[in-house]
Design a protein around this motif. Structure first.
Motif, PDB file in Angstrom:
ATOM      1  N   GLU A 200      44.037 -13.439   5.186  1.00 46.82           N
ATOM      2  CA  GLU A 200      44.741 -12.298   4.610  1.00 46.82           C
ATOM      3  C   GLU A 200      44.527 -11.011   5.404  1.00 46.82           C
ATOM      4  O   GLU A 200      44.714  -9.919   4.876  1.00 46.82           O
ATOM      5  N   GLU A 201      44.180 -11.146   6.681  1.00 53.04           N
ATOM      6  CA  GLU A 201      43.942  -9.943   7.488  1.00 53.04           C
ATOM      7  C   GLU A 201      45.181  -9.044   7.529  1.00 53.04           C
ATOM      8  O   GLU A 201      45.063  -7.819   7.428  1.00 53.04           O
ATOM      9  N   SER A 202      46.365  -9.634   7.683  1.00 56.78           N
ATOM     10  CA  SER A 202      47.570  -8.810   7.760  1.00 56.78           C
ATOM     11  C   SER A 202      47.820  -8.064   6.447  1.00 56.78           C
ATOM     12  O   SER A 202      48.298  -6.922   6.453  1.00 56.78           O
ATOM     13  N   LYS A 203      47.466  -8.701   5.328  1.00 54.23           N
ATOM     14  CA  LYS A 203      47.625  -8.030   4.034  1.00 54.23           C
ATOM     15  C   LYS A 203      46.617  -6.905   3.887  1.00 54.23           C
ATOM     16  O   LYS A 203      46.912  -5.873   3.267  1.00 54.23           O
ATOM     17  N   MET A 241      45.553  -6.862  -3.288  1.00 58.13           N
ATOM     18  CA  MET A 241      45.207  -8.109  -2.613  1.00 58.13           C
ATOM     19  C   MET A 241      45.199  -9.285  -3.603  1.00 58.13           C
ATOM     20  O   MET A 241      45.080 -10.433  -3.206  1.00 58.13           O
TER      21      MET A 241
END
Length: 245
Positions: A200-203, A241
């Protein structure tokens, strides 16, 4: 100082960089977001304070969404400094600024560092290439990777894009022996850290970076932005998130 205040990616990148210096990790060992600690708040506040407290970033920068805007201000003499990456060299050249008209220095690192802080002032980034295990032409795909990461092709590609080679041998080209490139090379080799290695780095970039964008907008409109406001923005980002507050 010129900043790209409306760019969620640039905001998130600086949240990560200053977060590392403050000892803040945005994900725990299980990959769960943890955005709301005091050290996370202080890291984000440090960046927002360029405009909110120290008044060294023009409020108009809160609307900047593309790299050409802060770089353009710098090239035109409207800003005396900007935080940017290695390809700024080629963008500045396109804007008509000569190499002898500016200098390059690493982002300062706090001394002493806060407890748990790391000597990080950049992040490792670039264009990733990989080969799927089930590809139908594995040999051909691996040959392409070998070609793209060869010293000669790295020199061609990175000279064209104004970026840094990923193989050391490519730096033998005179184009990568300039004082400016050597500064970036040293940062990449010694004080750059990888962004969170989680799915979930892009989020993370979207939620935290957008929250910082909104904080810059508040500052530009004359609203107070302190620890409480930063903490609220990070709490909202963590909730977005999908993990709760």
């Amino acid at each position: 100082m010129a900043v790209e205040g409306a760019s969620y990616t640039e905001n998130a990148h600086h949240a990560f960089i200053f977060g590392q210096q403050h000892g803040a990790e945005f994900f725990d060992s299980a990959g769960k977001p943890q955005f709301t600690g005091h050290h996370h708040v202080m890291a984000v506040k440090q960046y927002i304070d360029f405009m909110a407290t120290h008044k060294i970033a023009n409020p108009s920068n809160a609307e900047y969404t593309t790299p050409n805007q802060p770089i353009g201000d710098f090239a035109k003499g409207k800003a005396g400094m900007l935080l940017w990456q290695s390809n700024a060299v080629s963008v500045l050249a396109a804007a008509g600024m000569k190499p002898d008209e500016y200098g390059v220095a690493p982002i300062p690192i706090a001394d002493p560092l806060p407890p748990g802080g790391k000597r990080v002032n950049s992040h490792v980034a670039g264009i990733n290439i990989s080969v799927f295990k089930n590809t139908e032409n594995r040999d051909g795909a691996l040959e392409l990777v070998k070609f793209l990461t060869s010293s000669g092709e790295q020199q061609i590609l990175n000279k064209a894009f104004g970026s840094l080679p990923v193989v050391k041998d490519a730096y033998s080209d005179p184009a990568f022996q300039t004082p400016v490139i050597k500064v970036f090379q040293d940062v990449l080799a010694n004080t750059a850290g990888p962004l969170p290695q989680v799915p979930e780095e892009s989020k993370f970039e979207t939620t935290v970076g957008s929250g910082m964008r909104d904080l810059f907008a508040k500052v530009a409109s004359g609203q107070p932005v302190g620890e409480a406001e930063v903490a609220a923005a990070l709490t909202k980002a963590q909730q977005e998130m999908g993990t709760g507050g």
